[in-house]
Design a protein around this motif. Structure first.
Motif, mmCIF file in Angstrom:
data_model
loop_
_atom_site.group_PDB
_atom_site.id
_atom_site.type_symbol
_atom_site.label_atom_id
_atom_site.label_comp_id
_atom_site.label_asym_id
_atom_site.label_seq_id
_atom_site.Cartn_x
_atom_site.Cartn_y
_atom_site.Cartn_z
ATOM 1 N N ARG C 105 9.753 -10.180 23.213
ATOM 2 C CA ARG C 105 8.109 -10.291 23.908
ATOM 3 C C ARG C 105 7.319 -11.277 22.372
ATOM 4 N N PRO C 107 4.279 -14.438 21.637
ATOM 5 C CA PRO C 107 2.778 -14.182 21.445
ATOM 6 C C PRO C 107 2.180 -14.869 23.060
ATOM 7 N N ALA C 108 0.733 -14.564 23.433
ATOM 8 C CA ALA C 108 0.543 -15.231 24.691
ATOM 9 C C ALA C 108 0.092 -16.363 24.101
ATOM 10 N N ALA C 114 -0.707 -14.202 30.894
ATOM 11 C CA ALA C 114 0.062 -13.514 29.775
ATOM 12 C C ALA C 114 0.394 -11.983 30.652
ATOM 13 N N TRP C 115 1.832 -11.532 30.401
ATOM 14 C CA TRP C 115 1.900 -10.368 30.944
ATOM 15 C C TRP C 115 2.179 -9.530 29.892
ATOM 16 N N ASP C 116 0.696 -8.762 29.600
ATOM 17 C CA ASP C 116 0.448 -7.373 28.924
ATOM 18 C C ASP C 116 1.623 -6.255 29.766
ATOM 19 N N GLU C 117 1.565 -4.777 28.781
ATOM 20 C CA GLU C 117 2.122 -3.714 29.812
ATOM 21 C C GLU C 117 1.748 -3.726 31.197
ATOM 22 N N LEU C 120 2.622 -6.249 33.398
ATOM 23 C CA LEU C 120 3.707 -5.909 33.785
ATOM 24 C C LEU C 120 4.166 -4.588 34.702
ATOM 25 N N VAL C 153 8.136 -11.051 29.376
ATOM 26 C CA VAL C 153 7.113 -10.507 27.967
ATOM 27 C C VAL C 153 7.647 -11.660 27.082
ATOM 28 N N ASN C 155 5.895 -14.376 27.702
ATOM 29 C CA ASN C 155 5.024 -15.092 27.812
ATOM 30 C C ASN C 155 5.569 -16.454 28.676
#
Lengths: 637, 250, 231
Positions: C105, C107-108, C114-117, C120, C153, C155
């Motif tokens: 992981r 940062p975006a 952006a791939w947050d949970e 994803l 993740v 990003n």
């Protein structure tokens, strides 16, 4: 029944229990060295031969710092400071040396770290001198606890607890922290770790520093138990190798379990003392080393990768493949004959060269030794770090037969060779189950065991004094006679090795080295061929030892120590591993260097270490490789 | 009679059933493709047949002889030739020396010391190189060969044991389209002329449907189809689990 | 036109002593999917590794989003927003799915999806249910999904996909095509090396053909009508 009565009926039980606790204390020490070794190997794929040096330096630093501040603060402060200093030194070593060899072939990595061991040892000699240095006892822990009718030192109990504590802490770090996850990830695939945006250079430095700090901590803790001295780096390294091989490379749990196993078996032997079986009495306490060997042999036969080990994933890069071996050209054969004739004429050149035959005899012995090692390393693909064992068995076998048994020169020499061959057959049967760094570590451990047995078995080997008064019978009693005999043996040995390399046996051996998988699938008995190669190398290495014993008129443990193994490796690499003539060139060069330059200084180890680093960094093809390159460039013009 | 007969092989790894009662056979001159999704048990099956791993139960018979649990080396001497997914040859030796070594091993002559190996079985080695169209490269170091040539050298070495069965693990992995078809045509020729049975795994559907005489499909450790390429391609079960709606066309 | 996401000019690369790439040039525009096709051994994998700094390379120009990376270490290139999924996936088999993702992981970043949970697991619903499973106990297809997710993740702005269909069942390839298309739809730039022409056609805007470590003359194919229109 009261305990006293029980103890009187069963005198062994308290002794066993007492030694068991002692065993746990020793196990902790072994574990602290082996754990760092194992973690560093996991991430960097380098077997750090200098790991025992961090342990040794940790002890030196601690005994130096502890007296500065009185009381517990001085003692424990010194222990922690030693760990910290070793961590920093580890980081420095990683940045200056290891970073340059991550992509080098395995063997070069092993040798480069061994060079570090030599340099550090001489640095310690320079700073602290050759005398043992006693440290203070641990304040508040100088007493002992009564246990089963014996007095057990409090400090040993503390040490016994430290192993499991460090094991637990390491386990938590590895499973619960980001740093630990990074270590586990990098252990499997360091390149991918970098691909994910993690600074792997920093990670490697941190891991190396951690391992060095743990080893330094272990060394510092020994302050109350043994004096700091210059022998413990290699001593602890041999034991740590056994532990890591038995436990399984890269497994922390395995390292602890193996440390306990090895330490307890030793403790058990000590506790048993002298026992009688069928009327013959054995002094078990002298068999501790043999017991260690047996433990290792049994574990490796049942589990070739150790108790918790797994096969090592192949490295993502490979060394260059050797060019096919070619038989000698007419020019080559001619030069070979000219060189032999020149060597044979050497003693008759008169007084102007009076020292030359003496030096040449040393060169011949070294050449046979290096050529026999090269057979195993080159065509066999197995780098032995314990070839001194063969040399030692041959030398001691010959000396024992000539002095104690009173055999004539030729029979004694044959006896020595037979001892070396038998030893190689026995050690080889276990060793050829392994490859790569495992093989290197195991052979080094074997050689340490042979050395220790020789050192301890005074009745036969003369202990630390060795065997002396070895006079060859006529016609070998003159310098010239002995020299010519050695020349004949060496030439015969080298020709035999060359011949074997081109025989079907040599083909099979090289095939197994290039691809063991393909070899098995073609029906090649890989393990058997390697075992035979181990015996061939051991036999001729033993012949070199026998010649050595006669040449010097004596043999002592010092002549068969690990330094001998490393000399052999340096000769092979200096000359160039990819050529059959390489080891002969290397033997000549190193022997002349040793007899001239290194004789002039107390710090020859550092000099040798520097030479090794020079070869590794600047001339990876050795002398023969360099010459071949020049020849190719010349032909290209 | 079939050359290789596999009877009810089963194998599990810590509770996961990798192979569950798999039976099939290969006859002389036949090319049998073993296909299936990753993790279906292809490698397990393959490695049991070549002796790399042991089955929990079931039998492997070679020409009617029970060879269950024999080591890879013994399998080689019993007449099983192999090629690896990443071709394995002896890089530091010449092409001819590679084949000579394989021949010497097959004849149990590796422990001979009396004559230099270079002179032994030379003509036979060259005959094998001729068969695999590698004769012109006999004196080159194996490490310097192009990958397609390495594959053909490996084939010549596999033939050195005079095998009845050839096991090929993804024989065309890492090859270009034209090379693939040429290699498989060569294998087919060799199989026909020498009466060889060939069992191969493959991911490349053009090779499977273009060259196999028969195809078997593994899924979750079970054999779900066994038939000609046409039958297997038309099988709806195979389409659902492996080939998909487009029938694996490339 | 805005500056390209990836710009390569005159790239040479070596594997050990062997030279693999010869004066290779290619570009990937922002939001574009570009295929690199050619036989095995042509240099597709080496091109990806050269971009990541995993092999010895030299280039007149090698830039990511306008920034020169020709001499940067691998981890720095990754931190500039390059994700890489190698051909053999190389997930950490000793680590759980969650640990694999946690290590990767980052940062975006502006200008990249952006791939947050939630995003994803919408793409890889299977992974959500096996977060505690060690990577080594996953099937081949699941491992491939994890490898993709692990790259996302971080990003990245640019994703390098090396033969995603190699060794994968044809039916999984069909699912994968959909997954990669939705990644592209969110604005990710993609360079993909493939032998499977269907997959290239279904995803990519342009195709480079390479052979013997160099672009084939005339080997740049713009998106054309032969691509199946089945969205």
């Amino acid at each position: 029944m009261s305990f006293e009565a029980f103890a009187a009926d069963w005198p062994l039980v308290p002794a066993l229990a007492f030694q068991a606790i002692n065993g746990f204390a020793s196990a902790s020490t072994l574990f602290l060295v082996a754990a760092g070794l194992s973690i560093i190997f996991g991430v960097t794929r380098i077997v750090n031969m200098a790991h025992g040096s961090f342990y040794m330096l940790g002890l030196y630093v601690a005994v130096t710092l502890a007296p500065l501040v009185p009381g517990p603060l001085g003692y424990w402060g010194a222990v922690l400071a030693a760990a910290l200093v070793m961590g920093l030194l580890g980081a420095l070593v990683e940045i200056t040396v290891l970073r340059r060899i991550y992509r080098a072939p395995e063997l070069y990595q092993l040798l480069a770290t061994f060079a570090l061991l030599l340099v550090i040892n001489d640095a310690a000699l320079y700073f602290w001198g050759p005398e043992d240095i006693l440290g203070p006892r641990a304040p508040g822990l100088t007493g002992s606890v009564a246990l089963l009718g014996r007095r057990l030192p409090e400090y040993d109990i503390l040490l016994a607890l430290i192993g499991p504590i460090v094991l637990t802490v390491l386990h938590i770090v590895l499973t619960r922290t980001r740093f630990g996850r990074l270590i586990r990830a990098a252990t499997q695939d360091r390149e991918m770790v970098a691909v994910l945006g993690i600074n792997e250079a920093l990670l490697f430095t941190a891991v190396f520093a951690l391992g060095a700090a743990i080893a330094g901590f272990g060394g510092a803790l020994q302050m109350a138990r043994e004096p700091a001295n210059l022998l413990i780096d290699l001593g602890v390294l041999g034991d740590a190798f056994v532990v890591v091989v038995v436990g399984g490379m890269g497994s922390i749990r395995g390292a602890y379990l193996a440390a306990v196993l090895v330490a307890q078996v030793k403790a058990l032997c000590t506790a048993l003392g002298i026992i009688e079986i069928a009327g013959i009495s054995f002094n078990m306490s002298k068999l501790t080393l043999v017991a260690e060997f047996l433990v290792m042999a049994v574990v490796l036969i049942l589990r070739p990768h150790g108790l918790f080990g797994r096969p090592i994933p192949p490295a993502h890069h490979r060394g260059s493949v050797e060019a096919p071996l070619r038989p000698l050209t007419t020019t080559g054969k001619f030069s070979f004959i000219v060189i032999i004739l020149g060597l044979a004429a050497l003693p008759f050149l008169g007084a102007a060269f009076s020292y030359a035959p003496v030096l040449a005899l040393d060169v011949l012995i070294a050449a046979l030794f290096a050529a026999s090692l090269h057979f195993l390393m080159g065509p066999g693909g197995l780098a032995s770090f314990g070839h001194a064992a063969s040399f030692g068995l041959g030398a001691y076998g010959t000396a024992f037969a000539a002095t104690s048994l009173g055999l004539d020169t030729i029979t004694a020499f044959a006896f020595g060779i037979a001892v070396a061959a038998l030893g190689a057959a026995l050690l080889g049967s276990v060793a050829v189950r392994l490859e790569g760094v495992y093989f290197a570590m195991l052979t080094l451990a074997f050689a340490q065991i042979v050395w220790s047995v020789v050192y301890q078995w005074e009745d036969v080997t003369g202990g630390s004094n060795g065997l002396f008064g070895l006079w060859p019978d006529p016609p070998f009693d003159s310098r010239t006679g002995l020299y010519l005999a050695a020349l004949a043996v060496t030439v015969a040995g080298v020709m035999l090795l060359r011949y074997l390399a081109f025989s079907p046996f040599g083909y099979g051996l090289r095939a197994a080295r290039d691809s063991a998988m393909r070899a098995e699938a073609s029906g090649i008995p890989v393990a058997r061929l390697r075992w035979l190669a181990f015996i061939v190398a051991g036999t001729l290495g033993g012949a070199a030892g026998g010649l050595f014993a006669f040449a010097k008129g004596s043999i002592s443990p010092e002549a068969i120590s690990v330094g001998r193994s490393i000399d052999g490796l340096v000769m092979v690499l200096l000359g160039g591993v990819q050529s059959l003539a390489g080891p002969l060139l290397g033997a000549g060069t190193l022997t002349v260097l040793q007899d001239t330059v290194m004789r002039e200084t107390d710090y020859w180890r550092a000099l040798l270490g520097g030479l090794i680093l020079l070869v590794v960094f600047a001339f990876p093809g050795g002398i023969a490789g360099g010459l071949a390159l020049l020849a190719r460039r010349g032909a290209g013009r | 009679m079939s050359v290789l007969a596999v009877e009810a092989l089963s194998k599990s790894y810590g509770g996961v059933q990798a192979l569950d009662g798999v039976s099939f056979s290969v006859s002389a001159g036949e090319l049998l493709a073993l296909i299936g999704p990753n993790g279906a048990g292809k490698s397990t099956c393959f490695n049991i047949v070549n002796g790399q791993i042991r089955a929990d139960s079931g039998r492997v018979r070679l020409n009617g002889r029970d060879v269950t649990g024999a080591s890879p080396r013994r399998m080689a001497l019993e007449g099983v030739g192999r090629s690896f997914q990443v071709a394995q040859v002896f890089g530091s030796m010449t092409v001819r020396e590679n084949v000579q070594t394989a021949l010497l091993a097959a004849r149990h002559r590796l422990l001979g010391f009396l004559r230099p190996a270079a002179t032994l079985l030379r003509a036979e080695a060259e005959a094998l190189l001729e068969q695999t169209r590698m004769a012109a490269r006999a004196d080159e170091p194996a490490a310097a060969l192009a990958y397609g040539d390495v594959k053909r050298l490996e084939l010549a070495m596999a033939l050195a044991t005079a095998p009845r069965l050839l096991l090929m693990d993804e024989p065309t992995a890492g090859m270009g389209v034209e090379e693939r078809l040429a290699l498989m045509a060569l294998v087919r020729d060799l199989a026909r002329t020498n009466g060889l049975a060939v069992l191969f795994t493959e991911h490349s559907m053009d090779v499977v449907f273009g060259h196999a005489d028969r195809v078997i499909v593994l899924a979750r450790g079970r054999l779900i189809a066994d038939g000609t390429p046409q039958q297997v391609r038309a099988d709806p079960k195979v389409a659902d689990i492996y080939l998909g709606r487009r029938g694996g066309a490339e | 036109m805005s500056r390209p996401m990836l710009e390569i000019e005159g790239l040479d690369a070596w594997y050990g002593a062997a030279r693999i790439l010869f004066d290779l040039s290619l570009t990937v525009a922002r939001g574009e999917a570009v295929a690199l096709i050619g036989p095995n051994g042509a240099g597709k994998t080496t091109t990806m590794k050269a971009i990541m700094g995993l092999v010895r390379r030299h280039a007149r120009r090698l830039s990511i989003d306008g920034q020169d990376v020709a001499t940067l270490a691998t981890f720095r290139i990754a931190r500039l927003g390059v994700g890489y999924v190698p051909e053999d996936r190389r997930i950490f088999t000793d680590l759980t799915v969650a640990e694999n993702l946690a290590l990767a992981r980052r940062p975006a970043r502006a200008g990249a999806p952006a791939w947050d949970e939630a995003a994803l697991f919408a793409l890889f619903p299977n992974l959500a249910g096996m977060l505690d499973r060690p990577g080594g106990q996953m099937s081949g297809g699941e491992q491939q999904m994890l490898a993709l997710a692990r790259a996302l993740v971080g990003n990245p702005a640019l994703l390098l996909l090396d033969e995603p269909s190699e060794g994968v069942a044809p039916i999984i390839v069909e699912q994968m095509i959909e997954t990669i298309r939705s990644m592209k739809a969110r604005g990710l730039s993609i360079l993909i090396s493939e032998q499977n022409i269907d997959l290239c056609n279904a995803i990519c805007d342009r195709t480079y053909e390479i052979e013997h470590g160099a672009l084939r003359p005339g080997g740049l194919v713009e998106k054309n009508s032969s691509r199946p229109q089945n969205e």
